[in-house]
Motif scaffolding. Structure first.
Motif, short mmCIF file in Angstrom:
data_model
loop_
_atom_site.label_atom_id
_atom_site.label_comp_id
_atom_site.label_asym_id
_atom_site.label_seq_id
_atom_site.Cartn_x
_atom_site.Cartn_y
_atom_site.Cartn_z
N VAL A 33 0.83 -1.21 0.00
CA VAL A 33 0.00 0.00 0.00
C VAL A 33 0.86 1.26 0.00
O VAL A 33 0.57 2.23 -0.69
CB VAL A 33 -0.95 0.01 1.22
CG1 VAL A 33 -1.70 1.33 1.32
CG2 VAL A 33 -1.92 -1.16 1.14
N THR A 34 1.93 1.25 0.80
CA THR A 34 2.71 2.47 1.01
C THR A 34 4.12 2.10 1.46
O THR A 34 4.36 0.99 1.95
CB THR A 34 2.04 3.34 2.11
OG1 THR A 34 2.85 4.49 2.37
CG2 THR A 34 1.87 2.55 3.40
N GLN B 129 -12.74 -12.03 -0.85
CA GLN B 129 -12.15 -10.74 -1.16
C GLN B 129 -13.24 -9.68 -1.39
O GLN B 129 -13.05 -8.51 -1.03
CB GLN B 129 -11.25 -10.84 -2.40
CG GLN B 129 -9.96 -11.57 -2.12
CD GLN B 129 -8.92 -11.38 -3.21
OE1 GLN B 129 -8.99 -10.44 -4.00
NE2 GLN B 129 -7.94 -12.27 -3.27
N THR B 130 -14.36 -10.08 -1.93
CA THR B 130 -15.47 -9.13 -2.11
C THR B 130 -15.96 -8.64 -0.76
O THR B 130 -16.21 -7.44 -0.57
CB THR B 130 -16.63 -9.80 -2.87
OG1 THR B 130 -16.18 -10.18 -4.18
CG2 THR B 130 -17.81 -8.85 -3.01
N GLN B 131 -16.11 -9.55 0.20
CA GLN B 131 -16.54 -9.16 1.54
C GLN B 131 -15.47 -8.30 2.23
O GLN B 131 -15.79 -7.33 2.92
CB GLN B 131 -16.82 -10.41 2.37
CG GLN B 131 -18.04 -11.18 1.89
CD GLN B 131 -18.07 -12.62 2.38
OE1 GLN B 131 -17.12 -13.12 2.98
NE2 GLN B 131 -19.16 -13.31 2.10
N GLN B 132 -14.22 -8.63 2.03
CA GLN B 132 -13.14 -7.84 2.61
C GLN B 132 -13.13 -6.42 2.05
O GLN B 132 -12.96 -5.45 2.79
CB GLN B 132 -11.79 -8.52 2.34
CG GLN B 132 -11.58 -9.80 3.13
CD GLN B 132 -10.29 -10.49 2.75
OE1 GLN B 132 -9.74 -10.30 1.66
NE2 GLN B 132 -9.78 -11.32 3.65
N LYS B 133 -13.30 -6.30 0.74
CA LYS B 133 -13.33 -4.97 0.12
C LYS B 133 -14.49 -4.14 0.67
O LYS B 133 -14.34 -2.96 0.97
CB LYS B 133 -13.46 -5.10 -1.40
CG LYS B 133 -12.22 -5.60 -2.10
CD LYS B 133 -12.44 -5.74 -3.60
CE LYS B 133 -11.20 -6.27 -4.30
NZ LYS B 133 -11.42 -6.47 -5.75
N TYR B 134 -15.65 -4.78 0.81
CA TYR B 134 -16.82 -4.08 1.33
C TYR B 134 -16.56 -3.58 2.74
O TYR B 134 -16.82 -2.41 3.06
CB TYR B 134 -18.04 -5.00 1.32
CG TYR B 134 -19.23 -4.43 2.07
CD1 TYR B 134 -20.07 -3.50 1.46
CD2 TYR B 134 -19.49 -4.80 3.39
CE1 TYR B 134 -21.15 -2.95 2.15
CE2 TYR B 134 -20.57 -4.26 4.08
CZ TYR B 134 -21.39 -3.34 3.46
OH TYR B 134 -22.44 -2.79 4.15
N SER C 233 -1.95 -8.72 1.96
CA SER C 233 -1.22 -9.73 1.20
C SER C 233 -1.95 -10.16 -0.07
O SER C 233 -1.37 -10.85 -0.91
CB SER C 233 -0.98 -10.96 2.07
OG SER C 233 -2.20 -11.51 2.54
N ASN C 234 -3.20 -9.78 -0.22
CA ASN C 234 -3.98 -10.26 -1.38
C ASN C 234 -4.44 -9.16 -2.33
O ASN C 234 -5.25 -9.41 -3.22
CB ASN C 234 -5.20 -11.06 -0.89
CG ASN C 234 -6.18 -10.23 -0.08
OD1 ASN C 234 -6.05 -9.00 0.02
ND2 ASN C 234 -7.16 -10.87 0.52
N GLY C 235 -3.96 -7.95 -2.15
CA GLY C 235 -4.30 -6.86 -3.06
C GLY C 235 -5.51 -6.05 -2.67
O GLY C 235 -5.76 -4.99 -3.28
N VAL C 236 -6.29 -6.50 -1.68
CA VAL C 236 -7.49 -5.76 -1.29
C VAL C 236 -7.12 -4.39 -0.72
O VAL C 236 -7.69 -3.37 -1.09
CB VAL C 236 -8.31 -6.58 -0.28
CG1 VAL C 236 -9.44 -5.72 0.30
CG2 VAL C 236 -8.90 -7.81 -0.95
N ALA C 237 -6.16 -4.37 0.19
CA ALA C 237 -5.75 -3.10 0.79
C ALA C 237 -5.13 -2.17 -0.24
O ALA C 237 -5.33 -0.95 -0.19
CB ALA C 237 -4.78 -3.34 1.95
N ALA C 238 -4.37 -2.74 -1.17
CA ALA C 238 -3.75 -1.92 -2.20
C ALA C 238 -4.79 -1.19 -3.03
O ALA C 238 -4.62 -0.03 -3.42
CB ALA C 238 -2.86 -2.77 -3.09
N ALA C 239 -5.91 -1.87 -3.27
CA ALA C 239 -6.99 -1.27 -4.05
C ALA C 239 -7.80 -0.25 -3.24
O ALA C 239 -8.27 0.76 -3.79
CB ALA C 239 -7.92 -2.35 -4.58
N GLU C 240 -7.94 -0.48 -1.94
CA GLU C 240 -8.82 0.33 -1.12
C GLU C 240 -8.12 1.47 -0.39
O GLU C 240 -8.74 2.48 -0.06
CB GLU C 240 -9.54 -0.56 -0.09
CG GLU C 240 -10.55 -1.52 -0.67
CD GLU C 240 -11.76 -0.80 -1.23
OE1 GLU C 240 -12.20 0.21 -0.64
OE2 GLU C 240 -12.28 -1.25 -2.27
N LEU C 241 -6.83 1.31 -0.08
CA LEU C 241 -6.15 2.27 0.78
C LEU C 241 -5.06 3.07 0.09
O LEU C 241 -4.46 3.94 0.71
CB LEU C 241 -5.53 1.55 1.98
CG LEU C 241 -6.52 0.86 2.94
CD1 LEU C 241 -5.76 0.16 4.06
CD2 LEU C 241 -7.52 1.84 3.53
#
Length: 361
Positions: free
Chosen positions: A114-115, A312-317, A352-360
């Motif tokens: 993410v950063t 991952q959909t639930q995590q993103k939400y 580790s799975n790209g969810v945070a990278a997309a959201e944060l």
């Protein structure tokens, strides 16, 4: 009435459970049920875990440095000791919210998707062991301090009482526990947030903790009063959502609030739960709760999806709900994501799975 229906639904669920039932929607992940003297180290790409034996002593002698400065967190309101809650100035914040990790691995590596900034908080779970009237721990209190210090993060210690030992009995060991906490703090150049007996309302109800509201208050005030490193150690009061035990915010406060002057920051553990997976941030963190403690900073002690991390959909939400929670909670200052793979469960992590990278990002 809500408590009655909750109890009835739980009973029906138990009666109709299959030999391998799915967890109850309000059940907590099994990572909090780990046995004494072991800590689980998850493999980064699977749910396979290695068990590492830990001593119960507190290593002394090495000062753990913290990089970067700090900025004041709480303005006004009640504090439990010497000074306000603060976050490192250089840590990663999303829209002003401090981003933290409940994790085992290297904090900067975990958040690097993410950063290139470090996380603001880094937490570990530690359980007391009671034997012969003495309190020891399933791993050293400072077991995660070196990793927190390596990136200048606040070290968040989630300290659980031993199962089957009443809060009032633990209170008798407050002097010893306070000395142990002080010894840890003396070797750490930064803030330590002591999340004592987290989710007390839920764990009292399901039998993980032994005691009641008055006993909890006695234990809390005794341990808080025994700690002398108050400029470093901040008392972190963190229940489960009041609705999980059928209580209103006022009922929770009446039962478990230990008193002004003993709490430095408040929080809630907020998980997205089945069956609907459409809960809102305000369902877990009611606006009434935020208003009740508006003079104290509020940080989610844990955030994630039940059971086993979800999809991952639930995590993103849920991450979207968590990162935008300030719209309904003015004193909401940050969160620690449960970035672990407990034994026998899925990966709760989103870094580790790209969810945070997309959201944060």
């Amino acid at each position: 009435m809500y408590a009655y229906w909750l109890a009835l639904l739980f009973l029906l669920h138990s009666v109709n459970a299959s030999p391998h039932p799915h967890p109850h929607p309000l059940a907590k992940p099994r990572h909090r049920q780990r046995p004494a003297n072991v800590v689980y180290v998850p493999a980064p790409s699977s749910s396979t875990s290695t068990v590492v034996q830990q001593s119960t002593s507190i290593p002394q002698g090495t000062t753990l440095g913290q990089t970067g400065g700090t900025t004041g967190g709480t303005t006004g309101g009640t504090t439990g000791g010497g000074g306000s809650v603060s976050l490192p100035a250089s840590c990663y914040k999303y829209n002003g919210l401090g981003v933290g990790l409940q994790a085992l691995g290297d904090p900067k590596s975990i958040i690097s998707s993410v950063t290139n900034q470090p996380p603001c908080m880094y937490g570990r779970f530690i359980t007391m062991i009671s034997s012969g009237g003495q309190i020891t721990y399933d791993q050293p209190l400072d077991t995660g301090a070196s990793k927190a210090a390596s990136v200048g993060a606040v070290y968040v210690v989630s300290l659980k009482p031993p199962k089957g030992v009443d809060f009032t009995v633990i209170a008798r060991s407050a002097s010893q526990i306070g000395k142990d906490i002080d010894a840890m703090a003396a070797g750490f150049q930064g803030q330590i947030w002591l999340r004592l007996a987290h989710e007390f309302n839920w764990y009292v109800q399901n039998g993980e903790y032994t005691g009641d509201g008055p006993g909890f208050k006695e234990m809390w005030t005794a341990i808080s009063g025994a700690i002398t490193q108050k400029s470093k150690v901040k008392m972190y009061w963190c229940p489960n959502p009041p609705s999980s035990t059928g209580d209103s915010v006022d009922e929770l406060h009446q039962k478990y609030w230990p008193g002004d002057g003993t709490v430095d920051l408040v929080g809630i553990d907020a998980y997205l739960t089945p069956p609907s997976y459409n809960g809102k941030f305000s369902d877990s963190v009611p606006t009434e709760f935020c208003n009740k403690y508006q003079n104290l900073d509020l940080y989610l002690g844990e955030a994630g999806v039940l059971p086993s991390g979800g999809t991952q959909t639930q995590q993103k939400y849920w991450l979207d709900q968590v990162k935008n929670g300030k719209s309904t909670c003015g004193n909401y200052k940050g969160f620690l994501w449960f970035e672990m793979t407990p034994p026998g469960e899925g990966n709760f992590g989103v870094f580790s799975n790209g969810v945070a990278a997309a959201e944060l990002s």
